[in-house]
Scaffold this active site. Structure first.
Site, PDB file in Angstrom:
ATOM      1  N   HIS A 185      25.953  15.548  82.430  1.00  0.00           N
ATOM      2  CA  HIS A 185      25.074  16.144  81.403  1.00  0.00           C
ATOM      3  C   HIS A 185      25.869  16.670  80.206  1.00  0.00           C
ATOM      4  CE1 HIS A 185      20.851  17.846  80.892  1.00  0.00           C
ATOM      5  NE2 HIS A 185      20.645  16.748  81.589  1.00  0.00           N
ATOM      6  N   GLU A 209      27.581  10.063  84.939  1.00  0.00           N
ATOM      7  CA  GLU A 209      26.797   9.932  83.705  1.00  0.00           C
ATOM      8  C   GLU A 209      27.184  11.014  82.697  1.00  0.00           C
ATOM      9  OE1 GLU A 209      22.692   9.324  84.618  1.00  0.00           O
ATOM     10  OE2 GLU A 209      22.023  10.715  83.077  1.00  0.00           O
ATOM     11  N   GLU A 235      21.688   7.939  77.211  1.00  0.00           N
ATOM     12  CA  GLU A 235      20.345   8.494  77.025  1.00  0.00           C
ATOM     13  C   GLU A 235      20.197   9.162  75.665  1.00  0.00           C
ATOM     14  OE1 GLU A 235      21.088  11.104  80.462  1.00  0.00           O
ATOM     15  OE2 GLU A 235      20.013  12.633  79.362  1.00  0.00           O
ATOM     16  N   HIS A 284      17.510   5.074  81.267  1.00  0.00           N
ATOM     17  CA  HIS A 284      17.184   6.487  81.461  1.00  0.00           C
ATOM     18  C   HIS A 284      15.667   6.623  81.471  1.00  0.00           C
ATOM     19  CE1 HIS A 284      16.682  10.613  79.486  1.00  0.00           C
ATOM     20  NE2 HIS A 284      17.523  10.903  80.462  1.00  0.00           N
TER      21      HIS A 284
HETATM   22 MG   LIG Z   1      21.350  12.322  82.193  1.00  0.00          MG
END
Ligand SMILES: [Mg+2]
Length: 381
Positions: A185, A209, A235, A284
């Protein structure tokens, strides 16, 4: 046939839908949204609709050019997401007009089912174990989890050990034949990410990710070189042009969002671009049923597809969930961790318009939390 009317609906838990109707009465649905900025995207859809109303809905490629480039200024999450939702709705209309699912119009299916993963949360390894066990019992063969909550600017030994302990707990439940993906994140800086990636490697995550924030994508080549774990991102990237440098950097998995990166039209192009790098597509989608339906249509027609995110039961889905706005849950009935290909036209779902109109009367004002360090300074959510 002409586009006669475009409406948007702000519906819980945090979504925005658009409905495009033609003068022949054909209706297409899309999901143009930026999570936490839904009202802003709604305004962008309204502005873009000035152009679209009166146009032939079947000329998607041409409309995409005008909507994306015709305003001189281009790109960014709001405009790209507005275009994305309208693009989904136009593909839905084209499919319904020709009586074909979108994947047939994209060149035909390359697979009969699509592997999907489930989100699992839980701050403590014991909670995590319980949640993963539930998903394994439901048939899922892969899960994704956040690596950590708020993290020190340089992750401490304890914070790093906690990440490893949680992923180890996940691996214990999953065994060697199922997968775990770990979402950083963008909460670690590149230096901490490098250290954590090395420690996670023995646990064999499918991918990690957003190892760094999108604005630090120029650091990805070094991270790719240092990481035995495949890296994923995308994303918060909105076009082919934004995917090109991260693909050049050597990411293994491209994660465009069908509701952010220009819709079905642009994500299929991003997939083709990724294919030339040997990178795989994992769209995503922590969003609603229309975004997921669009994602699945692309997945059925994309050779270099890896796995699909879906939001059923995700922690965000408080007042409504994936099935709240569809008439028939069948397209989202996952067995053995797979979604199965249908032949319904367009996006392949029937939106429950009454439920959508009723939910829009309530609306929502979802915002992500703002996190701060103990000293009061801002930190990434
Ligand atoms: Mg993510």
């Amino acid at each position: 046939m002409k586009i006669a009317r475009i409406e948007t609906f702000l519906v819980p838990p945090r979504w925005l839908f658009c409905r495009v109707e033609t003068d022949d009465g054909v209706v297409g649905w899309g999901e143009p949204v930026v999570e936490g900025r839904a009202e802003v995207v709604s305004s962008a859809v309204e502005v873009l609709s000035e152009y679209l109303v009166g146009q032939d809905p079947l000329r998607i490629q041409d409309h995409w050019q005008v909507l994306t480039k015709g305003g001189f200024y281009r790109g960014g999450p709001v405009l790209s997401s507005a275009v994305a939702g309208l693009d989904q709705a136009l593909w839905d209309i084209v499919g319904k007009t020709y009586g074909a699912p979108v994947h047939a119009l994209l060149g035909g299916p390359v697979r009969d089912s699509v592997r999907v993963y489930a989100w699992v949360g839980g701050d403590e390894p014991a909670q995590l174990t319980e949640q993963i066990t539930e998903q394994v019992e439901a048939g899922f063969t892969a899960v994704k989890m956040n690596a950590a909550g708020p993290t020190s600017p340089v992750a401490t030994a304890a914070e790093t050990a906690a990440v490893v302990a949680r992923v180890a707990a996940a691996r214990d439940v999953l065994g060697p034949d199922r997968d775990v993906a770990v979402d950083f994140h963008g909460r670690f800086g590149a230096a901490s990410a490098r250290r954590v990636l090395a420690e996670l490697a023995p646990l064999h995550p499918m991918f990690v990710e957003e190892p760094v924030l999108p604005e630090q994508s120029h650091l990805l080549p070094g991270l790719v070189a240092a990481s035995p774990v495949p890296l994923a991102t995308g994303e918060r990237l909105f076009s082919r042009a934004e995917f090109l440098p991260v693909l050049n950097a050597g990411i293994a998995v491209a994660q465009p969002d069908l509701s952010h990166a220009g819709g079905i039209s642009e994500v299929t192009r991003i997939a083709s671009l990724a294919e030339t790098y040997g990178a795989l597509l994992a769209p995503h989608c922590p969003l609603g049923p229309i975004a997921l339906a669009a994602s699945l249509q692309v997945a059925f027609a994309t050779p270099n597809f890896l796995i699909q995110e879906q939001s059923r039961g995700i922690h965000y889905n408080k007042d409504a969930d994936l099935l709240s706005y569809v008439v028939d849950p069948e397209p989202f009935r996952f067995t053995a961790g797979q979604a199965h290909r249908g032949d319904a036209p367009g996006l392949g779902i029937t939106v429950d318009e009454n439920a959508v109109r009723a939910a829009d009367r309530t609306g929502h004002a979802w915002r992500n939390p703002v996190w701060r360090h103990a000293d009061g300074s801002f930190t990434e959510w």
